[in-house]
Design a protein around this motif. Structure first.
Motif, short mmCIF file in Angstrom:
data_model
loop_
_atom_site.label_atom_id
_atom_site.label_comp_id
_atom_site.label_asym_id
_atom_site.label_seq_id
_atom_site.Cartn_x
_atom_site.Cartn_y
_atom_site.Cartn_z
N ASP A 159 3.43 -6.00 -4.17
CA ASP A 159 1.99 -5.93 -3.95
C ASP A 159 1.72 -5.69 -2.46
OD1 ASP A 159 -0.71 -6.37 -3.64
OD2 ASP A 159 -0.78 -8.03 -5.06
N MET A 160 1.29 -4.47 -2.13
CA MET A 160 1.09 -4.14 -0.72
C MET A 160 -0.02 -4.98 -0.10
SD MET A 160 1.67 -0.15 0.05
CE MET A 160 2.24 -0.17 1.74
N GLU A 161 -1.02 -5.33 -0.92
CA GLU A 161 -2.13 -6.12 -0.38
C GLU A 161 -1.68 -7.50 0.06
OE1 GLU A 161 -5.68 -6.18 -2.82
OE2 GLU A 161 -5.56 -4.00 -2.97
N LYS A 162 -0.72 -8.05 -0.68
CA LYS A 162 -0.20 -9.36 -0.32
C LYS A 162 0.94 -9.25 0.68
CE LYS A 162 -0.07 -11.17 -4.78
NZ LYS A 162 0.69 -12.07 -5.61
N GLY A 163 1.32 -8.03 0.98
CA GLY A 163 2.40 -7.82 1.95
C GLY A 163 3.79 -7.98 1.36
N SER A 164 3.88 -8.03 0.03
CA SER A 164 5.22 -8.18 -0.53
C SER A 164 5.96 -6.84 -0.56
CB SER A 164 5.20 -8.83 -1.91
OG SER A 164 4.33 -8.16 -2.76
N LEU A 165 5.24 -5.75 -0.29
CA LEU A 165 5.88 -4.46 -0.08
C LEU A 165 5.22 -3.85 1.15
CD1 LEU A 165 6.78 -1.95 -2.85
CD2 LEU A 165 5.96 -1.14 -0.68
N ARG A 166 6.01 -3.52 2.15
CA ARG A 166 5.44 -2.96 3.37
C ARG A 166 6.22 -1.71 3.73
NH1 ARG A 166 5.95 -8.73 4.76
NH2 ARG A 166 7.63 -8.41 6.25
N CYS A 167 5.56 -0.79 4.38
CA CYS A 167 6.22 0.47 4.67
C CYS A 167 5.95 0.94 6.10
CB CYS A 167 5.73 1.53 3.68
SG CYS A 167 6.37 3.17 4.05
N ASP A 168 7.00 1.27 6.82
CA ASP A 168 6.88 1.92 8.12
C ASP A 168 7.42 3.34 7.97
OD1 ASP A 168 6.13 -0.58 9.03
OD2 ASP A 168 8.14 -1.08 9.75
N ALA A 169 6.83 4.26 8.73
CA ALA A 169 7.26 5.66 8.61
C ALA A 169 7.75 6.18 9.96
CB ALA A 169 6.09 6.51 8.11
N ASN A 170 8.89 6.83 9.94
CA ASN A 170 9.38 7.53 11.12
C ASN A 170 9.06 9.00 10.96
OD1 ASN A 170 10.64 5.34 12.57
ND2 ASN A 170 12.15 5.31 10.92
N VAL A 171 8.29 9.53 11.91
CA VAL A 171 7.79 10.90 11.76
C VAL A 171 8.17 11.73 12.97
CG1 VAL A 171 5.70 12.29 11.48
CG2 VAL A 171 5.82 10.03 10.43
N SER A 172 8.67 12.93 12.71
CA SER A 172 8.90 13.89 13.80
C SER A 172 8.64 15.28 13.25
CB SER A 172 10.33 13.77 14.32
OG SER A 172 11.25 14.09 13.31
N ILE A 173 8.50 16.22 14.15
CA ILE A 173 8.37 17.62 13.72
C ILE A 173 9.44 18.43 14.45
CG2 ILE A 173 5.91 17.49 13.19
CD1 ILE A 173 5.44 18.97 15.89
N ARG A 174 9.73 19.59 13.92
CA ARG A 174 10.68 20.49 14.59
C ARG A 174 10.38 21.91 14.13
NH1 ARG A 174 16.10 18.52 11.35
NH2 ARG A 174 15.42 19.13 9.26
N SER A 175 10.88 22.87 14.88
CA SER A 175 10.70 24.26 14.47
C SER A 175 11.45 24.47 13.16
CB SER A 175 11.28 25.21 15.51
OG SER A 175 10.65 25.01 16.73
N ARG A 176 10.84 25.23 12.28
CA ARG A 176 11.51 25.49 11.01
C ARG A 176 12.84 26.18 11.28
NH1 ARG A 176 9.25 24.50 6.50
NH2 ARG A 176 7.16 24.51 7.36
N GLY A 177 13.90 25.73 10.62
CA GLY A 177 15.22 26.31 10.83
C GLY A 177 16.05 25.48 11.79
N GLU A 178 15.39 24.68 12.61
CA GLU A 178 16.10 23.78 13.53
C GLU A 178 16.81 22.70 12.72
OE1 GLU A 178 16.26 23.50 17.21
OE2 GLU A 178 17.79 22.18 16.35
N THR A 179 18.03 22.33 13.13
CA THR A 179 18.73 21.28 12.38
C THR A 179 18.71 19.94 13.09
OG1 THR A 179 20.79 22.08 13.33
CG2 THR A 179 20.28 22.80 11.09
N LYS A 180 18.52 19.97 14.42
CA LYS A 180 18.44 18.69 15.14
C LYS A 180 17.07 18.05 14.87
CE LYS A 180 19.48 20.25 19.20
NZ LYS A 180 19.58 20.41 20.62
N LEU A 181 17.04 16.73 14.95
CA LEU A 181 15.78 16.04 14.74
C LEU A 181 14.98 16.01 16.03
CD1 LEU A 181 17.13 12.99 12.68
CD2 LEU A 181 15.74 14.87 11.80
N GLY A 182 13.66 16.10 15.89
CA GLY A 182 12.78 15.99 17.05
C GLY A 182 12.59 14.53 17.43
N THR A 183 11.89 14.29 18.54
CA THR A 183 11.59 12.90 18.93
C THR A 183 10.65 12.30 17.90
OG1 THR A 183 11.74 13.56 21.23
CG2 THR A 183 10.69 11.45 20.78
N LYS A 184 11.00 11.10 17.42
CA LYS A 184 10.18 10.53 16.36
C LYS A 184 9.26 9.45 16.90
CE LYS A 184 13.43 6.90 15.22
NZ LYS A 184 14.40 6.32 14.32
#
Ligand code: ZN
Lengths: 492, 94
Positions: free
Chosen positions: A200-225
């Motif tokens: 139950d996300m409202e009760k905080g029994s399930l919580r989620c953090d997201a790591n997000v980055s972008i990169r040029s299409r075709g690039e294989t290295k990860l961008g700064t997240k």
């Protein structure tokens, strides 16, 4: 850094060359009776600091002892996510000072997590995609902080301290906010089937953090997240990611660099704000937890857990389709809730047409649940009652319309179907003399419509059936009325 | 190599205040420890399994059974300050 980021209107043609890369960390509170390392109750919403003891308060001289069920719930989660389970398990100290952590460290798992290297099949964008699971490890939750401006202090409730958690870390395999959303709903459903958490996300029994980055299409290295926190629903996760991708894209187009940082999602404003906490030093100085000895698991123990796993939603959907003749559309709805799917299968086993059952459950019954904002488990309706009702509609005892009325009554009161039918006089009228009389009246009153029926206009007869039904307050069998109308008109 | 700055950094992570004289003492102290570990690192440990715990024990569990907790009053009795059933600490977010 600093300040807020204003949402910018985005020109998606400029966006074309970028690819979004998302990895998610999900924290799941386990629903064991007690905490991970002590016998305090594992409960939510009780009076502050009433479920605490020397162990979870980190008092000197106290020692943690691992709750066996926590370890085995961790194994279940790992197996459900197709991970390999480490047969050697140990715990480590993650050191940081913050008032939500009474010991000055969190007991977690560093280099030997309970599970690693798995995947979750996710239906997204009309096809199946495997999202990699890097690892799942066990740890203890921290206390709850309330920042009180009125007294200019922070208040701490340690009830949550020591609540067992599984942290599930995905690979950076998602390429859009929608994929992240689909991953989360699929993961949550699998976890609900395992019955290891109320999710139950409202009760905080399930919580989620997201790591997000972008990169040029075709690039294989990860961008700064950047790391996004503080989203309290799956749709908030989606909106936060969309916002963050737009922000990063704008920065990159403007020739600026992305700063690796933690951002908090502000739901009201719909923006992310850099975390201003004084605690940004991520130097956790992990070391093996000296207060807990290691754990070894045998393959036999792991296999036993594997054999005891419930059928997971993905497998269940395939079985409903292939073995029970449910359509993919109906099956997808049915497996969204384990209780609902269990109810469906129990009802089907009692002898009822599969398609009729799907229609009743995904139609009128689902509507009742939505209207009442409740779940099937909260109702007095049993599979047997629903089957009885469907069969009464099928054999013509009551009309389809009356059936829905009866369903609403059963859902509300749990009373016997027979009693409701009798009390409300819902028995369908098949009395031919009465029907014949009413049909004759309708025909006399509507000569033009009768003419249209004669000239082959099919839905004109429908109008006459409707009129007759109205006259009989919906209690007549529309099939019989239609037969009468056809017979009368063609004979005239 | 341990420097004055290393000691200050570790002290700040541990929320410890140390003065100049103590700092110099810790530099020597930690340097000695590292040198000892460097000595151990010269040993041939091929074929020796890594150890994660000094005790020769494993699989110490407890059953998922509730045992009594402290009362709120007991729990807050060792707080420096408390307020409305909570521990009260200096504000951590400005
Ligand atoms: Zn406790």
């Amino acid at each position: 850094m600093g300040g807020m980021y204003k949402e910018q209107n985005f020109n998606f043609s400029e966006n074309m060359d970028f690819e979004t890369v998302i990895g998610l960390e999900v924290h799941l509170q386990l629903n064991t009776a007690t905490k991970i390392f002590c016998g305090c109750r594992n409960v939510f919403g009780v009076e502050a600091n009433t479920c605490v003891c020397p162990v979870c308060l980190g008092l000197p001289g106290s020692l943690p002892v691992l709750n066996r069920d926590v370890l085995f719930s961790g194994i279940k989660v790992g197996l459900a996510l197709n991970c390999s389970i480490n047969t050697f398990v140990k715990f480590d100290r993650k050191n940081y000072y913050y008032p939500d952590l009474p010991k000055g460290y969190q007991i977690s798992q560093y280099d030997f997590p309970i599970a690693k290297a798995g995947f979750l099949p996710v239906m997204t964008g009309g096809q199946e995609k495997r999202i990699g699971i890097t690892r799942a490890h066990l740890e203890e939750d921290a206390g709850k902080l309330i920042h009180d401006d009125a007294i200019n202090a922070t208040l701490v409730d340690y009830n949550r301290t020591g609540t067992p958690l599984v942290e599930i870390v995905s690979e950076p395999d998602m390429r859009s906010a929608d994929e992240a959303y689909d991953y989360l709903t699929t993961l949550k459903l699998a976890l609900q089937y395992l019955n290891v958490s109320d999710c139950d996300m409202e009760k905080g029994s399930l919580r989620c953090d997201a790591n997000v980055s972008i990169r040029s299409r075709g690039e294989t290295k990860l961008g700064t997240k950047t790391e996004l926190k503080n989203m309290n629903s799956f749709s908030a996760v989606k909106r936060a990611i969309d916002f963050e991708v737009a922000r990063q894209t704008r920065l990159v187009i403007a020739g600026e660099s992305i700063v690796q940082q933690t951002l908090l999602w502000n739901e009201e404003k719909g923006i992310t704000i850099p975390m201003r906490s004084k605690e940004q030093a991520h130097d956790y100085r992990y070391f093996p937890e000296p207060d807990l000895v290691p754990f070894t698991l045998t393959e036999a123990e792991i296999d036993k857990v594997r054999c005891g796993l419930p059928e997971l939603p993905y497998a269940r959907l395939h079985r409903l389709i292939e073995k029970l003749g449910v359509s993919e559309y109906d099956g997808t709805i049915i497996v969204q809730d384990k209780t609902f799917a269990d109810f469906f299968e129990s009802a089907l086993a009692l002898g009822v047409d599969v398609k009729k059952l799907c229609n009743w459950m995904n139609g009128p019954l689902m509507k009742e649940l939505n209207d009442r904002k409740c779940r099937l488990g909260d109702l007095k309706l049993t599979p047997g009652m629903l089957v009885e009702l469907i069969n009464k509609v099928e054999d013509g005892t009551v009309s389809n319309l009356a059936g829905k009325e009866i369903l609403a009554e059963v859902v509300a009161t749990g009373r016997k179907i027979e009693d409701i039918i009798k009390e409300k006089g819902l028995t369908q009228v098949s009395d031919e003399a009465l029907i014949g009389k009413i049909v004759d009246e309708i025909i006399l009153k509507n000569p033009q419509v009768v003419e249209q029926v004669r000239s082959g206009k099919a839905n004109a007869a429908g109008f006459l059936v409707g009129q007759a039904m109205k006259q009989m307050q919906g209690k007549a069998n529309p099939k019989i009325i239609n037969e009468f109308i056809q017979r009368r008109i063609t004979n005239v | 190599m341990i420097t004055k700055e290393t000691v200050n950094y570790i002290a700040s992570l541990s929320r410890l205040h140390i003065d100049e004289a103590e700092n110099a003492g810790f530099v020597r102290n930690l340097e000695d420890i590292l040198q000892y570990v460097a000595k151990l690192n010269k040993l041939d440990v091929a074929g020796v399994l890594p150890t994660s715990h000094v005790l020769k024990m494993e699989n110490v569990f407890r059953d998922d059974k509730v045992s009594p907790s402290l009362t709120q009053q007991e729990a807050l009795s060792f707080a420096i300050e408390s307020h409305a059933g909570h521990y009260k600490v200096p504000k951590v977010i400005e």
